[in-house]
Design an enzyme around this catalytic site. Sequence first.
Site, short mmCIF file in Angstrom:
data_model
loop_
_atom_site.label_atom_id
_atom_site.label_comp_id
_atom_site.label_asym_id
_atom_site.label_seq_id
_atom_site.Cartn_x
_atom_site.Cartn_y
_atom_site.Cartn_z
N LYS A 52 17.15 47.34 -40.73
CA LYS A 52 16.32 47.62 -39.94
C LYS A 52 15.01 46.93 -39.85
O LYS A 52 14.49 46.53 -38.91
CB LYS A 52 15.97 49.27 -39.76
CG LYS A 52 17.20 50.04 -39.20
CD LYS A 52 16.85 51.47 -39.71
CE LYS A 52 18.23 52.34 -39.33
NZ LYS A 52 18.16 53.83 -39.61
N GLN A 96 14.48 57.71 -43.08
CA GLN A 96 15.71 57.92 -43.05
C GLN A 96 16.57 58.81 -43.70
O GLN A 96 16.26 59.37 -44.90
CB GLN A 96 16.05 56.45 -44.10
CG GLN A 96 17.65 55.83 -44.32
CD GLN A 96 18.23 55.51 -43.13
OE1 GLN A 96 17.54 54.67 -42.40
NE2 GLN A 96 19.24 55.91 -42.59
N ASP A 119 13.29 57.94 -33.20
CA ASP A 119 14.57 58.35 -33.74
C ASP A 119 15.07 59.46 -32.59
O ASP A 119 16.62 59.65 -32.40
CB ASP A 119 14.95 59.13 -34.84
CG ASP A 119 15.63 57.82 -35.94
OD1 ASP A 119 16.25 57.27 -35.46
OD2 ASP A 119 15.49 58.17 -37.34
#
Length: 282
Positions: A52, A96, A119
């Site tokens: 990422k 994460q 997200d």
Amino acid sequence: MTLIDGKGTAAAIRAELAVRAAAFEQKSGKKAGLAVVLIGNNPASQIYVRNKIKACEEAGLRSFAHYLPADVSQEEALALICKLAADGDVHGILVQLPLPRGLDAAALLAAIPAEKDVDGFSAENIGKLAKNEGGTVACTPLGVMELLHRYRIPTAGRHAVVVGRSNIVGKPMAMLLLNADATVTVCHSKTVGLKEICKEADILIAAVGKPKFITADMVKEGAVVIDVGTSRDEEGKLCGDVDFEAVSGVASYLTPVPGGVGPMTIAMLLKNTVAAAERTLK
Ligand code: NAP
């Protein structure tokens, strides 16, 4: 059968985003910024975070990586997220998952303001999706929709079957397809008659996490099959939920694993971050 090239599509999207990111930087005097919080040392998470950050840098975004030890307290982790929430250089925050035991993931995620929730996991963004009112959508299902769109695969009036009902893939996937006027069936581990239901699908989305779970006899001739699954086979090789060889003889379109939905997830994370940065200009 047309192979859906997620890797190539994601590269094209990343190039488009680099142009948007440069335009944002010119207008605002700063780069679009993504903060990534990794807690603990889960090897898969470490790889995802590395990928990422690399993707951010390649597209001209700024990344802020924060690594916390597995035994960090809830209060310390929360304090970091609150600091990032108030930081004007940070436009998107990603924690994460999964988190180490002992941490309350829901409470940490709830501290991310909806406008920085790249997200798309916040209650506000999920509510907007449910009401078809925009908002930020979870990256993996958003990536699937982008693939359908770019391959000009129509959804309106078609029967879409989603296998899997997780909050991060199956449910938002079903809502996106519904918002795109598909007739949607959601299946899960308690579904009775799964094979017959899958066989009715014009668009079949597999998000289960079991290698070769979708076999050719579950797929209608000419169906579009999207494989979200990422597992390891007996030899440790990355594989999806779909029996690729067999299903490629039946499907009209099929995504490979790797090189299908996976690269799209990261491209959509960048897209959500650039969009979050652009919103701060309005
Ligand atoms: P998850 O939370 O474990 O959910 C799996 C879903 O599959 C659950 O809803 C479960 O049903 C259902 N399921 C399990 N066994 C089944 C069966 N025998 N028949 C029908 N449904 C069954 O997983 P997830 O987070 O949604 O992820 C799914 C897969 O996608 C995983 O392989 C994951 O690694 C992959 N993934 C890939 C990406 C990417 O970027 N490519 C991103 C996210 C996830 P119940 O709800 O009844 O338990």
